[in-house]
Design a protein around this motif. Structure first.
Motif, PDB file in Angstrom:
ATOM      1  N   GLN A  47      46.619  10.726  31.527  1.00  0.00           N
ATOM      2  CA  GLN A  47      47.992  10.493  31.966  1.00  0.00           C
ATOM      3  C   GLN A  47      48.800   9.789  30.883  1.00  0.00           C
ATOM      4  OE1 GLN A  47      48.073   8.579  35.891  1.00  0.00           O
ATOM      5  NE2 GLN A  47      45.944   9.167  36.180  1.00  0.00           N
ATOM      6  N   THR A  48      48.104   8.977  30.096  1.00  0.00           N
ATOM      7  CA  THR A  48      48.782   8.170  29.090  1.00  0.00           C
ATOM      8  C   THR A  48      49.065   8.948  27.814  1.00  0.00           C
ATOM      9  OG1 THR A  48      47.579   6.265  29.970  1.00  0.00           O
ATOM     10  CG2 THR A  48      48.696   5.971  27.863  1.00  0.00           C
ATOM     11  N   SER A  70      42.729   3.949  16.132  1.00  0.00           N
ATOM     12  CA  SER A  70      43.140   2.742  15.406  1.00  0.00           C
ATOM     13  C   SER A  70      43.922   1.799  16.312  1.00  0.00           C
ATOM     14  CB  SER A  70      43.992   3.120  14.196  1.00  0.00           C
ATOM     15  OG  SER A  70      43.267   3.930  13.296  1.00  0.00           O
ATOM     16  N   ILE A  71      44.809   2.367  17.121  1.00  0.00           N
ATOM     17  CA  ILE A  71      45.582   1.542  18.058  1.00  0.00           C
ATOM     18  C   ILE A  71      44.650   0.871  19.066  1.00  0.00           C
ATOM     19  CG2 ILE A  71      47.276   1.624  19.939  1.00  0.00           C
ATOM     20  CD1 ILE A  71      48.728   3.797  18.368  1.00  0.00           C
ATOM     21  N   LEU A 186      59.374   9.234  16.238  1.00  0.00           N
ATOM     22  CA  LEU A 186      59.696   8.477  17.450  1.00  0.00           C
ATOM     23  C   LEU A 186      58.704   8.780  18.565  1.00  0.00           C
ATOM     24  CD1 LEU A 186      63.607   8.745  17.575  1.00  0.00           C
ATOM     25  CD2 LEU A 186      62.235   6.716  17.054  1.00  0.00           C
ATOM     26  N   GLN A 187      58.291  10.023  18.647  1.00  0.00           N
ATOM     27  CA  GLN A 187      57.306  10.410  19.655  1.00  0.00           C
ATOM     28  C   GLN A 187      55.972   9.712  19.412  1.00  0.00           C
ATOM     29  OE1 GLN A 187      54.888  13.881  19.244  1.00  0.00           O
ATOM     30  NE2 GLN A 187      55.678  14.750  21.149  1.00  0.00           N
ATOM     31  N   SER A 191      54.449   6.950  21.939  1.00  0.00           N
ATOM     32  CA  SER A 191      53.139   7.261  22.520  1.00  0.00           C
ATOM     33  C   SER A 191      52.120   6.191  22.152  1.00  0.00           C
ATOM     34  CB  SER A 191      52.649   8.630  22.037  1.00  0.00           C
ATOM     35  OG  SER A 191      53.512   9.659  22.458  1.00  0.00           O
ATOM     36  N   GLY A 192      52.198   5.702  20.921  1.00  0.00           N
ATOM     37  CA  GLY A 192      51.300   4.627  20.506  1.00  0.00           C
ATOM     38  C   GLY A 192      51.547   3.344  21.273  1.00  0.00           C
ATOM     39  N   ALA A 193      52.826   3.037  21.513  1.00  0.00           N
ATOM     40  CA  ALA A 193      53.170   1.837  22.285  1.00  0.00           C
ATOM     41  C   ALA A 193      52.676   1.957  23.726  1.00  0.00           C
ATOM     42  CB  ALA A 193      54.682   1.621  22.256  1.00  0.00           C
TER      43      ALA A 193
END
Length: 208
Positions: A47-48, A70-71, A186-187, A191-193
């Motif tokens: 979902q994320t 990495s995130i 930006l995507q 998405s990383g955030a």
């Protein structure tokens, strides 16, 4: 959705394993950890970052893996360093969840299996409510989780409607245009955030 025998066979086998493991705390502890880790991630991660993966299908898979991996490592490591070895950002420090269980009940060990079943049949479920409630020692802690969850769902629902009403005409106007070069970075940033925020929230479901 096509039904196959393994949909129930694997949960059945896991149920038997849980039944024989729960009387032994040291065994049950590790069994629940691995089951909770897999079930929570299997349910929520798609979902994320599912839309991120789908929209970047033309990219090399290892680029996506390295970026998201990495995130994950940075987010978990930050919590580990700053909260004295706690990977859940102290979400389990609240009363009722801050004590490690000394013994397990069958339903506690079985809860992640229930989540796996619900995930396989694509049923919406709150992993926090299902997993954390199984290990809570006080009802007040679950009441707090429920209140925060419903309040969060309400805010998300209301904001989604507002954003949709404000932007739907704009998207309809430009949907056939070539996207700006800024769209891709930006995507990836957004998405990383989102992925990092999810880790901060749901690592408690694994660490519990």
């Amino acid at each position: 959705m096509k039904f196959i025998k393994s949909d129930l066979l694997i949960p059945f086998i896991l149920s038997i394993v849980c039944f024989f493991a729960y009387p032994y705390p040291e065994v049950a502890m590790w069994l629940v950890f691995f089951l909770a880790s897999y079930s929570a991630i299997a349910n929520d991660s798609i979902q994320t970052i599912g839309t991120f993966i789908a929209s970047n299908a033309d990219k090399k898979w290892y680029y996506l893996w390295i970026y998201m991996g990495s995130i994950f490592l940075i987010t978990v490591t930050y919590s580990w360093i700053n909260y004295g070895g706690d990977i859940s950002y102290e979400r389990l420090a609240s009363k009722g969840l801050n004590e490690a269980p000394q013994q397990f009940k069958f339903l506690q060990v079985f809860a992640p299996v229930v989540l796996l079943i619900l995930t396989r049949f694509r049923m919406p479920v709150s992993t926090s409510i299902l997993l954390l409630s199984a290990f809570a020692t006080q009802a007040s802690s679950i009441t707090s989780i429920l209140q925060k969850s419903f309040f969060g769902y309400f805010i998300a629902f209301a904001l989604a409607i507002i954003v949709w009403l404000l932007t739907t005409n704009l998207f309809e106007k430009y949907k056939n245009h070539k996207p700006s070069k800024l769209w891709l970075p930006l995507q990836w940033i957004s998405s990383g955030a989102l992925w990092s925020t999810w880790i901060m929230q749901d690592m408690a479901n694994v660490a519990v």
